[in-house]
Structure formats: C-alpha cells, structure tokens
Design a protein around this motif. Structure first.
Motif, mmCIF file in Angstrom:
data_model
loop_
_atom_site.group_PDB
_atom_site.id
_atom_site.type_symbol
_atom_site.label_atom_id
_atom_site.label_comp_id
_atom_site.label_asym_id
_atom_site.label_seq_id
_atom_site.Cartn_x
_atom_site.Cartn_y
_atom_site.Cartn_z
ATOM 1 N N UNK A 1 0.820 -1.214 0.000
ATOM 2 C CA UNK A 1 0.000 0.000 0.000
ATOM 3 C C UNK A 1 0.856 1.267 0.000
ATOM 4 N N UNK A 2 1.881 1.302 0.854
ATOM 5 C CA UNK A 2 2.666 2.529 1.004
ATOM 6 C C UNK A 2 4.112 2.384 0.548
ATOM 7 N N UNK A 3 4.538 1.162 0.205
ATOM 8 C CA UNK A 3 5.819 0.970 -0.446
ATOM 9 C C UNK A 3 7.060 0.662 0.364
ATOM 10 N N UNK A 4 7.129 0.995 1.668
ATOM 11 C CA UNK A 4 8.396 0.806 2.376
ATOM 12 C C UNK A 4 8.871 -0.645 2.405
ATOM 13 N N UNK A 5 10.198 -0.799 2.351
ATOM 14 C CA UNK A 5 10.813 -2.107 2.558
ATOM 15 C C UNK A 5 10.823 -2.416 4.049
ATOM 16 N N UNK A 6 10.735 -3.700 4.381
ATOM 17 C CA UNK A 6 10.687 -4.153 5.769
ATOM 18 C C UNK A 6 11.602 -5.364 5.902
ATOM 19 N N UNK A 7 12.381 -5.405 6.989
ATOM 20 C CA UNK A 7 13.202 -6.571 7.295
ATOM 21 C C UNK A 7 12.746 -7.144 8.632
#
Length: 202
Positions: free
Chosen positions: A68-74
């Motif tokens: 939805x908002x695009x950020x990468x997550x680890x």
C-alpha cells in the motif's frame, strides 16, 4: 524504526506485508555484517540454513514490502535452540515522510509506544516522521512537542497536509499539554481529526 511489540495494529500491518527478494533498500535496514543473512533461509524452512543454530535455533532475516505505502521491511528472527525458549520476530522499516497524494488523514492512533495514521479509506500507515524529529509521549521534551506540532498541522488542514517535519513552534499548546501528559501514554488512544480540533478549541 523498530517494531517488536505485539498489538492489533501491528498484526494488521504485518498481515498486509508481502514477502519478497532482498533489494538495496533492505540492505540499508541491517548492519553491514548482517547483509548476507538477508539471503539465508529461516530454520523453519531449512534446518541446514547458515542462519540456523544447532538445528532448531535461528538468527535469520526475512524481507518484505508494504504493497500500500511501499516501504521495505526486514524481519529479524531470534529463536533459541530447543523448545520452550524465545522465538520472536522484530521488524525494521522506515517511517514514510508523507501519506500518498490522494490520502486524507482520518485518525491518529498511539498504541504501545507506536504511532499510526488511518486514512479515510481505512488504510493503516506508520505515522509520517522525519528522522531528526522523532515522536514520543508522556514527558516534557522534544518528542512530545514534535508529535503535537504534527497533529496541529493535520488538524489545521482537515487531514490534507500529512507531510512530516512540522516545526516545533507550530504546535498548539493544548496538543503539547496532551502529548506531554500521562493520559497520552495510557493504553491505546485513537483520535479523529475532529477530536484533535476539539482539543485545540478547549
């Protein structure tokens, strides 16, 4: 920012994430020496993974993105060897600097030390934030002031101006008093834009 506490809002956010292959942005979310672990399987998928410890423990990393908002997550996994020990995931990501151009800020949520925005379309986002202007609540300091300034901007624009980085001096005194109070730091608080405007009016 680091997300490790469980809450319904965290679960909602996690449920939206999509697993993906590591990319350059994921590499910026881990220490340089941990970048190889982005490419290793979890012990739950491969007991012989380089991130596995003694066949059942694990220190892997898992990569996602928010569709939805695009950020990468680890996601960082820490699992003790054997059964009955620690088995937890911590998530590292970037707060957005703004909501999307067609989003209207509808509701502010603070839950277990994390700050969220819900749009009029009911989508949950991490609250837009600039790194140098971190938010906090419950004491007399810069974090609560930065949050009060941001909420002032959102209310004054009827939820249209959602860009992070509002100057501290823009904060409405009533909102500063609330963000600095113990009431703001109690359980889960949800405020609509109209609630925030009512606080400004006193």
């Amino acid at each position: 920012m680091s997300i490790e506490r469980e809450s319904p809002h965290v679960e909602e956010w996690l449920g939206r994430l999509v697993r993906c292959e590591p990319n350059a942005l994921h590499c910026t979310l881990v220490e340089p020496q941990k970048i190889p672990a982005l490419f290793h399987s979890c012990v739950e998928e491969d007991k012989d993974s380089p991130s596995a410890i003694s066949g059942s423990g694990c220190v892997c990393r898992r990569t996602f993105y928010d569709p939805e908002f695009g950020p990468s997550v680890v996601g960082r996994h820490f699992k003790h060897v054997g059964t009955g020990g620690t088995d937890k995931w911590t998530y590292q990501t970037y707060a957005p600097l703004d909501l999307r151009p067609d989003d209207t800020f509808h509701r502010f949520i603070v839950s277990r030390g994390l700050f969220w925005a819900r749009t009029e379309k009911s989508l949950l986002s991490i609250l837009p934030q600039k790194n140098a202007l971190g938010y906090n609540i419950g004491y007399n300091g810069g974090g609560p002031h930065a949050l009060a300034a941001y909420l002032t901007q959102v209310a004054d624009s009827d939820g249209q101006n959602t860009a992070a980085g509002t100057p501290h001096e823009a904060a409405h005194p009533a909102l500063v008093a609330w963000t600095q109070s113990s009431a703001a730091d109690r359980g889960t608080n949800e405020l609509t834009v109209q609630d925030i405007k009512a606080m400004q009016r006193g």
